[in-house]
Design a protein around this motif. Structure first.
Motif, PDB file in Angstrom:
ATOM      1  N   UNK A 130      -2.995  -3.925   9.338  1.00 23.30           N
ATOM      2  CA  UNK A 130      -3.285  -2.941   8.288  1.00 23.30           C
ATOM      3  C   UNK A 130      -2.313  -3.046   7.113  1.00 23.30           C
ATOM      4  N   UNK A 131      -1.039  -3.241   7.411  1.00 20.86           N
ATOM      5  CA  UNK A 131       0.002  -3.195   6.383  1.00 20.86           C
ATOM      6  C   UNK A 131       0.782  -4.501   6.314  1.00 20.86           C
ATOM      7  N   UNK A 132       1.421  -4.697   5.170  1.00 17.69           N
ATOM      8  CA  UNK A 132       2.351  -5.823   5.031  1.00 17.69           C
ATOM      9  C   UNK A 132       3.623  -5.481   5.808  1.00 17.69           C
ATOM     10  N   UNK A 142       9.014   0.137   5.622  1.00 14.83           N
ATOM     11  CA  UNK A 142       9.160   1.412   4.891  1.00 14.83           C
ATOM     12  C   UNK A 142       8.651   2.580   5.730  1.00 14.83           C
ATOM     13  N   UNK A 143       7.560   2.378   6.454  1.00 17.24           N
ATOM     14  CA  UNK A 143       7.029   3.434   7.315  1.00 17.24           C
ATOM     15  C   UNK A 143       8.013   3.726   8.442  1.00 17.24           C
ATOM     16  N   UNK A 144       8.551   2.672   9.044  1.00 26.35           N
ATOM     17  CA  UNK A 144       9.548   2.871  10.110  1.00 26.35           C
ATOM     18  C   UNK A 144      10.747   3.636   9.561  1.00 26.35           C
ATOM     19  N   UNK A 147      -8.353   6.869   0.664  1.00 31.89           N
ATOM     20  CA  UNK A 147      -8.421   5.915   1.781  1.00 31.89           C
ATOM     21  C   UNK A 147      -7.088   5.208   2.068  1.00 31.89           C
ATOM     22  N   UNK A 148      -6.329   4.909   1.017  1.00 30.70           N
ATOM     23  CA  UNK A 148      -5.024   4.287   1.220  1.00 30.70           C
ATOM     24  C   UNK A 148      -4.074   5.257   1.928  1.00 30.70           C
ATOM     25  N   UNK A 149      -4.105   6.492   1.504  1.00 29.93           N
ATOM     26  CA  UNK A 149      -3.248   7.505   2.108  1.00 29.93           C
ATOM     27  C   UNK A 149      -3.610   7.702   3.583  1.00 29.93           C
ATOM     28  N   UNK A 150      -4.897   7.672   3.896  1.00 26.74           N
ATOM     29  CA  UNK A 150      -5.332   7.822   5.286  1.00 26.74           C
ATOM     30  C   UNK A 150      -4.822   6.655   6.137  1.00 26.74           C
ATOM     31  N   UNK A 151      -4.885   5.436   5.583  1.00 23.52           N
ATOM     32  CA  UNK A 151      -4.367   4.263   6.307  1.00 23.52           C
ATOM     33  C   UNK A 151      -2.879   4.419   6.599  1.00 23.52           C
ATOM     34  N   UNK A 152      -2.136   4.847   5.593  1.00 23.69           N
ATOM     35  CA  UNK A 152      -0.686   5.034   5.770  1.00 23.69           C
ATOM     36  C   UNK A 152      -0.425   6.101   6.823  1.00 23.69           C
ATOM     37  N   UNK A 180       0.831  -1.196   0.000  1.00 22.23           N
ATOM     38  CA  UNK A 180       0.000   0.000   0.000  1.00 22.23           C
ATOM     39  C   UNK A 180       0.874   1.258   0.000  1.00 22.23           C
ATOM     40  N   UNK A 181       2.036   1.169   0.616  1.00 25.79           N
ATOM     41  CA  UNK A 181       2.973   2.285   0.670  1.00 25.79           C
ATOM     42  C   UNK A 181       3.419   2.660  -0.739  1.00 25.79           C
ATOM     43  N   UNK A 182       3.778   1.651  -1.529  1.00 27.28           N
ATOM     44  CA  UNK A 182       4.204   1.891  -2.912  1.00 27.28           C
ATOM     45  C   UNK A 182       3.032   2.407  -3.740  1.00 27.28           C
ATOM     46  N   UNK A 183       1.843   1.818  -3.540  1.00 27.65           N
ATOM     47  CA  UNK A 183       0.653   2.263  -4.261  1.00 27.65           C
ATOM     48  C   UNK A 183       0.381   3.740  -4.009  1.00 27.65           C
ATOM     49  N   UNK A 184       0.429   4.153  -2.760  1.00 30.01           N
ATOM     50  CA  UNK A 184       0.187   5.562  -2.420  1.00 30.01           C
ATOM     51  C   UNK A 184       1.200   6.451  -3.130  1.00 30.01           C
ATOM     52  N   UNK A 185       2.456   6.065  -3.105  1.00 35.56           N
ATOM     53  CA  UNK A 185       3.487   6.870  -3.783  1.00 35.56           C
ATOM     54  C   UNK A 185       3.265   6.930  -5.284  1.00 35.56           C
TER      55      UNK A 185
END
Length: 184
Positions: free
Chosen positions: A164-166, A172-174, A104-109, A5-10
């Motif tokens: 929520x995330x893989x 990547x978020x960390x 919605x993906x961006x909000x989750x991230x 989802x991180x890559x998708x948002x980007x």
């Protein structure tokens, strides 16, 4: 395996940033406008398809409207002008479709970033996971994540992130949120 989802948002943010160029090319009547909008639509379709997003059909439908203008039965009509007119008419719908998928993906991230900031702040306070410049950054991020997973006080937040995330997205978020000065 979960898609990132991180890559998708980007990728979707990048598509929306590129959209300005398309509108500007319409505004300045660049001859390459149709090629730019086709390329943008096609690459957006590819992103949606890769991520199993059903709105891929919406984007393909918008592209088909431009193609249909090519087969006009009107005598003496300029096919290219018809296509440009149709393409200009679908611009808002195209960007709005991408934006509606992104939000919605961006909000989750963003929610996960907040949880991650809290987990990192608590981890930094323990002073157990000191940063060592001899360790590669990616490896250090993994070490911190494994510590968070294994610590009884932090495990609840880790489980929330994992729901929520893989794991790849969590790392990547960390990596985005970690402040190495707090861990030095």
């Amino acid at each position: 395996m979960k898609k990132s989802q991180f890559i998708l948002v980007n990728q979707l943010k990048e598509k929306l940033q590129d959209f300005r160029m398309i509108v500007t090319s319409l505004e300045t009547k660049e001859p390459s406008f149709l090629e730019k909008i086709f390329s943008w639509l096609k690459s957006t379709e590819d992103i949606f398809s890769t991520n199993n997003i059903s709105e891929v059909s919406e984007i393909a439908g918008l592209r088909s409207k431009i193609l249909t203008a090519k087969f006009s039965d009107e005598r003496g009509s300029n096919i290219r002008k018809n296509q440009i007119k149709v393409a200009a008419g679908i611009l808002y719908n195209a960007q709005n479709t991408v934006l509606n998928i992104l939000m919605p993906y961006e909000q989750k991230i963003n929610d996960c970033k907040e949880i991650t900031k809290q987990l990192l702040a608590l981890t930094a306070q323990t002073e157990i996971q000191k940063y060592n410049k001899n360790i590669k950054f990616e490896d250090y991020v993994t070490i911190v994540w494994h510590y968070i997973i294994s610590d009884n006080n932090l495990k609840v937040g880790a489980v929330k992130l994992k729901s929520i995330l893989s794991e790849m997205d969590i790392l990547m978020v960390i990596a985005d949120e970690i402040d190495l000065e707090e861990f030095s």
